[in-house]
Design an enzyme around this catalytic site. Structure first.
Site, PDB file in Angstrom:
ATOM      1  CB  SER A 195       4.320   5.724  -1.588  1.00 36.94           C
ATOM      2  OG  SER A 195       3.470   6.445  -2.435  1.00 36.94           O
ATOM      3  CG  HIS A 249       1.562   9.235   1.372  1.00 33.95           C
ATOM      4  ND1 HIS A 249       0.869   8.103   0.994  1.00 33.95           N
ATOM      5  CD2 HIS A 249       2.621   9.324   0.522  1.00 33.95           C
ATOM      6  CE1 HIS A 249       1.488   7.528  -0.035  1.00 33.95           C
ATOM      7  NE2 HIS A 249       2.554   8.257  -0.338  1.00 33.95           N
ATOM      8  CG  ASP A 259      -1.977   8.361   2.590  1.00 35.11           C
ATOM      9  OD1 ASP A 259      -2.051   9.305   1.765  1.00 35.11           O
ATOM     10  OD2 ASP A 259      -1.304   7.328   2.398  1.00 35.11           O
TER      11      ASP A 259
END
Length: 446
Positions: A265, A407, A377
């Site tokens: 991320s 995610h 995601d």
């Protein structure tokens, strides 16, 4: 970005509003349930003074409205994102007194709000804690036989960050990677609800013969000291990752010519910059990498959550505040950043990200990259198409998408939603296998 969330639970206490006319004074459970609902209503509307009206004497002195505002508007969003919806409350007993428990869903996780009431109806405790793991939930991953986890401090001025070196069975020297967590004051496991994705990855890579170093983020280890400071993205992520890579090269059993960075991320967003500034890596792995991190991305996430309808529709009420912060940052002068917070982060933070593009930075690199994306995601998934377009036909950059994964690279719901982060699970073994196979196929850096 402000004070860190305590891992066990965050104690504060609050309350509000009297009981309705039909609630009897001798019915403490009903009164507590009513006041718990009123507390949440006041917090959601920003009426923090109202939310302190029924504190008992001890907690009223310890937690004024200003502190309660900091917890709800800064500390919690930094850990689990913006508030989305609440679930059905339940009443339990503790010490003979009622405790009302209400599950809260945020954009990046879930918490349980517990309101504890005194015999006279005043509120003596308000706790925000991780949702309890259900009895049939997946147990925490245990280290496979022979794998060792060793505590290691990462020196990164002005202090040091607690970390863990995970070593495969055998003597080595092993290829190794630094794991870089996503946004918020994450611990070394990147704990979110009952899940620990970075620990899953560390154990899986160790089983494949690859060592890893993971560490508490600066905003986790030094949250109180960083409160109200104009922290930048390099201070939060890049500099500490570079310090961890330097530390990893000095550790026994590690092959310094086969060092990687694995970012998730926000960590994946910054992995190209980390790689560029380190200059000696064998490759980088980007998990769920956005192209950019800005308030436009936050707006996109909130619009998706709003589109889910039902209880999630309330997320749309926060979009104007995000857009106002976005517009203010767009007009801001980096040399003289405005004071205050802009959607839970100082202006200096957003300004340090304003001109950074992960894809452009990745294009300038000359080492191998692996870009992986869960195709369910909703947070950054749409950016994967841009990575695919930018590196179509590249022999240096490998890209792979995983249908049905969130995610966190865990199974997503249908449709994907913030509730997925409250479900216990583990990073898909196929993803970890692909990371390991890619790393082991890379050549040492000489």
């Amino acid at each position: 970005m402000q004070n860190r969330m305590m891992q066990a639970c965050l104690l504060l206490v609050a309350m509000l509003a009297g009981a309705p006319a039909h609630a009897r004074a001798d019915d403490p459970a009903t009164l507590c349930r009513t006041r718990s609902a009123a507390v949440l209503k006041a917090l959601r509307s920003g009426r923090y003074a109202d939310a302190t009206r029924h504190f008992d004497a001890r907690m009223s002195a310890a937690l004024p409205a200003s502190k309660l505002a900091e917890v709800w508007s800064t500390m919690l969003p930094a850990k689990v994102g913006a508030f989305v919806s609440d679930g059905s409350p339940s009443v339990t007993q503790a010490g003979g007194m009622p405790v009302v428990q209400t599950p809260l869903h945020f954009a990046q996780g879930a918490l349980m709000m517990r309101v504890a009431c005194q015999a006279d109806g005043s509120i003596g405790g308000l706790f925000f804690a991780p949702l309890p793991v259900e009895a049939d939930a997946a147990p925490a991953a245990a280290p496979p036989h022979g794998i060792r986890e060793v505590a290691v401090d990462v020196p990164s001025p002005p202090g040091k960050l607690p970390g863990v070196l995970t070593l495969p069975a055998g003597k080595g020297p092993f290829p190794a990677a630094v794991l870089v967590a996503g946004s918020g004051p994450n611990d070394m496991d990147e704990t979110i609800g009952p899940n620990k994705p970075l620990r899953d990855i560390a154990l899986g890579l160790a089983e494949a013969g690859i060592a890893t170093l993971r560490y508490d983020k600066r905003t986790h280890a030094y949250g109180p000291q960083l409160a109200d400071q104009p922290i930048t993205i390099d201070q939060e992520v890049t500099d500490d990752a570079l310090a961890a890579l330097h530390q990893l090269r000095t550790l026994p059993h590690v092959d310094p010519s086969r060092i990687f960075v694995v970012g998730h991320s926000l960590g994946a967003l910054m992995a190209p910059r980390i790689t560029q500034r380190d200059g000696h890596l064998a490759g980088a792995v980007l998990l769920a990498a956005p192209e950019r991190m800005n308030l436009e991305l936050v707006t996109r996430q909130m619009r998706y959550i709003e589109s889910l309808g039902g209880a999630y529709a309330a997320a749309g009420k926060q979009i104007p505040a995000v857009e106002a912060a976005r517009d203010a940052i767009a007009r801001a002068d980096p040399g003289h950043p405005p004071q205050g917070l802009f959607f839970h982060a100082p202006a200096a933070y957003w300004l340090s990200l304003r001109d950074y593009d992960a894809i452009d930075t990745a294009r300038a690199l000359h080492l191998p990259l692996l870009v992986l994306q869960g195709l369910a995601d909703y947070q950054v998934g749409p950016d994967f198409a841009r990575w695919q377009q930018a590196f179509h036909g590249s022999h240096r950059v490998s890209l792979h998408g995983y249908p049905g994964l969130s995610h966190l690279f865990m199974p997503a719901g249908a449709p994907p939603s913030p509730a997925d982060y409250g479900k216990a699970g583990h990073v898909d073994p196929g993803v970890i296998h692909d990371i390991a196979a890619w790393m082991l196929a890379r050549h040492a850096v000489r």
